[in-house]
Design a protein around this motif. Structure first.
Motif, PDB file in Angstrom:
ATOM      1  N   TYR A  71       1.107  -1.185   0.137  1.00 24.64           N
ATOM      2  CA  TYR A  71      -0.030   0.050  -0.134  1.00 24.64           C
ATOM      3  C   TYR A  71       0.950   1.380   0.033  1.00 24.64           C
ATOM      4  O   TYR A  71       1.989   1.310   0.627  1.00 24.64           O
ATOM      5  CB  TYR A  71      -0.843  -0.036   1.249  1.00 24.64           C
ATOM      6  N   ASP A  72       0.640   2.215  -0.637  1.00 29.43           N
ATOM      7  CA  ASP A  72       1.351   3.543  -0.866  1.00 29.43           C
ATOM      8  C   ASP A  72       0.470   4.844  -0.725  1.00 29.43           C
ATOM      9  O   ASP A  72      -0.440   4.963  -1.374  1.00 29.43           O
ATOM     10  CB  ASP A  72       1.926   3.373  -2.224  1.00 29.43           C
ATOM     11  N   HIS A  76      -2.347   9.102  -5.146  1.00 26.48           N
ATOM     12  CA  HIS A  76      -3.417   9.739  -5.039  1.00 26.48           C
ATOM     13  C   HIS A  76      -4.357   9.510  -6.434  1.00 26.48           C
ATOM     14  O   HIS A  76      -3.783   9.609  -7.217  1.00 26.48           O
ATOM     15  CB  HIS A  76      -3.254  11.514  -5.192  1.00 26.48           C
ATOM     16  N   VAL A  77      -5.376   8.868  -5.987  1.00 24.82           N
ATOM     17  CA  VAL A  77      -6.190   8.461  -7.154  1.00 24.82           C
ATOM     18  C   VAL A  77      -6.324   9.145  -8.452  1.00 24.82           C
ATOM     19  O   VAL A  77      -6.450   8.627  -9.387  1.00 24.82           O
ATOM     20  CB  VAL A  77      -7.433   8.041  -6.653  1.00 24.82           C
ATOM     21  N   LEU A 107      -5.932   4.075   0.135  1.00 26.11           N
ATOM     22  CA  LEU A 107      -7.368   4.373  -0.050  1.00 26.11           C
ATOM     23  C   LEU A 107      -8.194   2.937   0.008  1.00 26.11           C
ATOM     24  O   LEU A 107      -9.109   2.955   0.490  1.00 26.11           O
ATOM     25  CB  LEU A 107      -7.774   5.063  -1.220  1.00 26.11           C
ATOM     26  N   PHE A 108      -7.352   1.870  -0.781  1.00 23.87           N
ATOM     27  CA  PHE A 108      -8.201   0.580  -0.906  1.00 23.87           C
ATOM     28  C   PHE A 108      -7.721  -0.216   0.311  1.00 23.87           C
ATOM     29  O   PHE A 108      -8.018  -1.627   0.251  1.00 23.87           O
ATOM     30  CB  PHE A 108      -7.798   0.031  -2.320  1.00 23.87           C
ATOM     31  N   PHE A 115     -12.607  -5.262  -4.756  1.00 26.65           N
ATOM     32  CA  PHE A 115     -11.893  -4.092  -5.433  1.00 26.65           C
ATOM     33  C   PHE A 115     -10.504  -4.193  -5.521  1.00 26.65           C
ATOM     34  O   PHE A 115      -9.821  -3.983  -6.433  1.00 26.65           O
ATOM     35  CB  PHE A 115     -12.079  -2.695  -4.521  1.00 26.65           C
ATOM     36  N   LEU A 116      -9.880  -4.729  -4.450  1.00 25.85           N
ATOM     37  CA  LEU A 116      -8.497  -5.027  -4.323  1.00 25.85           C
ATOM     38  C   LEU A 116      -7.978  -5.737  -5.287  1.00 25.85           C
ATOM     39  O   LEU A 116      -7.080  -5.734  -6.023  1.00 25.85           O
ATOM     40  CB  LEU A 116      -7.989  -5.584  -3.023  1.00 25.85           C
ATOM     41  N   ARG A 117      -8.851  -6.914  -5.379  1.00 24.73           N
ATOM     42  CA  ARG A 117      -8.361  -8.001  -6.532  1.00 24.73           C
ATOM     43  C   ARG A 117      -8.272  -7.297  -7.863  1.00 24.73           C
ATOM     44  O   ARG A 117      -7.460  -7.783  -8.883  1.00 24.73           O
ATOM     45  CB  ARG A 117      -9.284  -9.229  -6.542  1.00 24.73           C
ATOM     46  N   MET A 118      -9.486  -6.636  -8.412  1.00 22.44           N
ATOM     47  CA  MET A 118      -9.591  -5.866  -9.605  1.00 22.44           C
ATOM     48  C   MET A 118      -8.249  -5.146  -9.718  1.00 22.44           C
ATOM     49  O   MET A 118      -7.725  -5.135 -10.773  1.00 22.44           O
ATOM     50  CB  MET A 118     -10.712  -4.969  -9.850  1.00 22.44           C
TER      51      MET A 118
END
Length: 168
Positions: A71-72, A76-77, A107-108, A115-118
């Motif tokens: 995770y970073d 920023h999305v 964020l995830f 969502f994470l898998r995608m």
């Protein structure tokens, strides 16, 4: 000034944007997403690499190895999308060392596992296909048959999050 509420859906049809806007305005989008994806995953930073490696081993055994999945909080999305795949080359001694790293927006960290898998499927696909072309999306669908629906759900979540905050 608030960003446009549908900015994550700009590549989608006007019909999809209209439906999303109606759900946002009636504050029904959150409950729809929670119904589809009832709870957040429990994958800590330490388990993220193993999760990605399992997907890679199942669908992409012959692709280059991944050295890190984290995770970073610097992603920023808006500027960088949802995650990043980086290829780092260094000369060590007389040899060229290459590393593939996957970084996912923090964020995830507290979203549904789907969502994470995608996002991980998307970044793993970049090991084989650098561009977002037909072959790239075919590989994404091979690893995750619901890839396009999940991508839409993630983008809907981001729209909801901008207006109303987190769901999970």
């Amino acid at each position: 000034m608030n960003p446009h509420p549908l900015r994550y859906l700009s590549a989608y049809s006007s019909d999809v944007q209209h439906q999303a806007n109606q759900l946002l305005n009636s504050n029904q989008l959150g409950s729809l997403l929670k119904q589809r994806h009832p709870q957040a995953h429990q994958l800590s930073s330490g388990l993220l690499y193993d999760y990605a490696q399992d997907l890679k081993n199942r669908y992409m055994r012959s692709s280059p190895p991944i050295s890190k999945v984290i995770y970073d909080d610097k992603i920023h999305v808006v500027e960088h999308a949802l995650g990043l795949h980086t290829f780092v080359s260094r000369v060590q001694g007389g040899k060229l060392k290459a590393k593939n790293e996957i970084r996912i927006s923090t964020l995830f960290r507290n979203t549904p596992e789907a969502f994470l898998r995608m996002i991980i499927v998307h970044e793993l696909s970049h090991l084989k296909e650098k561009a977002h072309n037909k072959a790239f999306y075919k590989l994404c669908q091979h690893m995750e048959p619901d890839y396009f629906q999940l991508e839409l759900d993630v983008r809907l979540y981001l729209c909801h999050r901008d207006l109303y905050g987190d769901l999970w």
